[in-house]
Design a protein around this motif. Structure first.
Motif, short mmCIF file in Angstrom:
data_model
loop_
_atom_site.label_atom_id
_atom_site.label_comp_id
_atom_site.label_asym_id
_atom_site.label_seq_id
_atom_site.Cartn_x
_atom_site.Cartn_y
_atom_site.Cartn_z
N VAL A 195 32.03 33.39 44.68
CA VAL A 195 33.42 33.74 44.36
C VAL A 195 33.77 35.06 45.02
O VAL A 195 32.92 35.95 45.15
N GLU A 196 35.00 35.17 45.46
CA GLU A 196 35.54 36.46 45.84
C GLU A 196 36.65 36.80 44.85
O GLU A 196 37.52 35.97 44.58
N ILE A 197 36.57 38.01 44.30
CA ILE A 197 37.56 38.48 43.34
C ILE A 197 38.36 39.58 43.99
O ILE A 197 37.81 40.61 44.41
N PHE A 198 39.66 39.39 44.10
CA PHE A 198 40.55 40.32 44.78
C PHE A 198 41.32 41.12 43.72
O PHE A 198 42.15 40.56 42.99
N PHE A 199 41.01 42.39 43.62
CA PHE A 199 41.65 43.26 42.64
C PHE A 199 42.88 43.92 43.28
O PHE A 199 42.77 44.54 44.35
N VAL A 200 44.03 43.79 42.61
CA VAL A 200 45.30 44.22 43.20
C VAL A 200 45.97 45.26 42.30
O VAL A 200 46.10 45.08 41.08
N ASP A 201 46.41 46.33 42.91
CA ASP A 201 47.11 47.42 42.23
C ASP A 201 48.57 47.01 42.02
O ASP A 201 49.41 47.17 42.91
N THR A 202 48.90 46.48 40.84
CA THR A 202 50.23 45.89 40.64
C THR A 202 51.30 46.86 40.14
O THR A 202 52.50 46.59 40.29
N THR A 203 50.91 47.98 39.57
CA THR A 203 51.91 48.90 38.99
C THR A 203 52.96 49.35 40.01
O THR A 203 54.15 49.38 39.69
N PRO A 204 52.58 49.69 41.25
CA PRO A 204 53.60 50.13 42.21
C PRO A 204 54.61 49.06 42.60
O PRO A 204 55.65 49.38 43.20
N VAL A 220 42.17 36.29 41.78
CA VAL A 220 42.92 37.53 41.96
C VAL A 220 43.12 38.17 40.60
O VAL A 220 43.46 37.49 39.63
N VAL A 221 42.87 39.48 40.52
CA VAL A 221 43.00 40.23 39.27
C VAL A 221 44.04 41.34 39.47
O VAL A 221 43.98 42.09 40.44
N GLY A 222 44.98 41.42 38.56
CA GLY A 222 45.95 42.50 38.56
C GLY A 222 46.25 42.89 37.13
O GLY A 222 45.87 42.18 36.20
N TYR A 249 44.58 33.55 38.56
CA TYR A 249 45.13 34.90 38.53
C TYR A 249 44.91 35.44 37.13
O TYR A 249 45.38 34.85 36.14
N MET A 250 44.18 36.56 37.03
CA MET A 250 43.82 37.14 35.73
C MET A 250 44.49 38.50 35.59
O MET A 250 44.50 39.30 36.53
N ASN A 251 45.03 38.76 34.39
CA ASN A 251 45.79 40.00 34.19
C ASN A 251 45.68 40.47 32.75
O ASN A 251 45.16 39.78 31.87
N GLY A 252 46.23 41.64 32.50
CA GLY A 252 46.38 42.18 31.16
C GLY A 252 47.85 42.42 30.90
O GLY A 252 48.69 41.54 31.05
N HIS A 253 48.20 43.66 30.49
CA HIS A 253 49.57 44.14 30.26
C HIS A 253 50.15 43.60 28.96
O HIS A 253 50.49 44.40 28.08
N ASP A 254 50.33 42.30 28.84
CA ASP A 254 50.72 41.76 27.54
C ASP A 254 49.47 41.75 26.65
O ASP A 254 48.41 41.24 27.05
N HIS A 255 49.62 42.30 25.42
CA HIS A 255 48.47 42.48 24.52
C HIS A 255 48.19 41.19 23.76
O HIS A 255 48.40 41.09 22.55
N CYS A 256 47.72 40.20 24.51
CA CYS A 256 47.51 38.87 23.96
C CYS A 256 46.52 38.14 24.85
O CYS A 256 46.00 38.69 25.82
N LEU A 257 46.26 36.88 24.51
CA LEU A 257 45.46 35.98 25.32
C LEU A 257 46.33 34.79 25.69
O LEU A 257 47.02 34.24 24.82
#
Length: 330
Positions: A155-164, A210-212, A244-252
């Motif tokens: 697997v390749e996991i691409f971490f992306v800086d999404t805040t900007p 992809v992770v952001g 695509y895996m993310n956080g931000h919303d405090h849920c699952l």
């Protein structure tokens, strides 16, 4: 010092400080090699929005992560951002780093590499502090960069800086953001997307993740991120990204893309949760939503992916399985 020389020196510093095998996907995206298991499989946990000195069930979540991590014999942990509340770190000497990270995730199974991206709350502090190699001297598990790649061949996991990407952060006056290294915003995003698209296109990994920090699709409090739908999603859809895996919303959450095979997975429930709202008008492709604390596990082989969501008691709330044929070596 020239821009090239400065970048070269930073690359040397990353190599020395992190002690990992660093390859180069492009001028901007560092690639870290992380070996799979002997049988070719890979297991890891995904956690987001957690750093509250153990409060809001952060310590309880850490305990359950330790148990699951031991059971799965995890290879590493992925953090989807908002690592330190409420306003990031004040410096690389900030005691919040140890109080919210080192002293909380103490289980033996969690003493593995942590790969972390920045969230919007992290941008409210000293961003360079979280990126500082000095933190790895305090806790050698820590690796946080703006955008980078983890390559295990499987697997390749691409971490992306999404805040900007999010325009409102540049205009709101309630909070101050650390945009050092980001301005001009348009150039930063253009270059990042160019490098990311090239890296994903060139990837020969069986799985692409992809992770952001910010959600592309979400029915939670924050909802969809329109800037990512417009600028990032087309790249993922065109290049066979699986998750695509993310956080931000405090849920699952688990949501299927309606136009491709991408699965959107939110793991942002590492501490404070229970917002009590769901966007009823935005539920296309929704398979699972949980408003409480929890985390996610990922198990990968050459042909199968199993992703499970856990609550604060360690109960499995939802399971996603995905299979694919072996990728041709031609």
């Amino acid at each position: 010092m020239s821009g090239f020389s400065n970048m070269f020196m930073k690359s040397i510093l990353f190599t020395i400080s992190f002690g990992l095998c660093v390859l180069y996907a492009s001028a901007e995206l560092h690639k870290f090699a992380h070996s799979s298991k002997h049988d070719g499989s890979l297991n890891f946990l995904v956690l987001g929005d957690w750093g509250r000195r153990g409060a809001y069930n952060q310590s309880e979540i850490a305990f359950q992560m330790g148990k699951v991590g031991e059971k799965l014999d995890i290879d590493f942990v992925v953090s989807t951002g908002d690592n330190f509340y409420d306003n990031g770190l004040t410096s690389d000497q900030d005691t919040a780093f140890e109080e919210s990270f080192t002293n909380v995730y103490t289980a033996k199974s969690l003493q593995k590499q942590w790969y972390s991206v920045l969230g919007n709350h992290d941008y409210r502090g000293d961003v360079e502090a979280q990126l500082s190699p000095f933190l790895k001297q305090i806790d050698n598990r820590w690796l946080c960069l703006r955008s980078f790649i983890v390559d295990s061949e499987l697997v390749e996991i691409f971490f992306v800086d999404t805040t900007p990407f999010v325009e409102k952060y540049f205009t709101e006056t309630k909070h101050k953001y650390d945009w050092q290294g980001i301005i001009p915003q348009k150039s930063y995003i253009t270059n990042l997307l160019k490098d990311l698209e090239l890296a994903i296109k060139e990837s020969t990994a069986q799985w692409k993740i992809v992770v952001g920090h910010h959600a592309i699709r979400s029915v939670g409090h924050h909802g969809d991120t329109q800037e990512l739908i417009k600028q990032l999603l087309p790249i993922l859809q065109e290049n066979d990204v699986d998750f695509y895996m993310n956080g931000h919303d405090h849920c699952l959450e688990h949501i299927s893309d309606t136009e491709s095979s991408i699965q959107f997975l939110t793991s942002g429930a590492g501490s404070k949760a229970w917002r009590g709202d769901i966007q009823e008008t935005n539920q296309g492709g929704l398979h699972f939503f949980y408003d409480g604390q929890g985390f996610m596990s990922v198990k990968l082989t050459q042909t199968d992916a199993t992703i499970e969501f856990y609550d604060v008691s360690g109960n499995v709330l939802h399971r996603l399985t995905s299979s694919k044929n072996l990728r041709s070596s031609m």
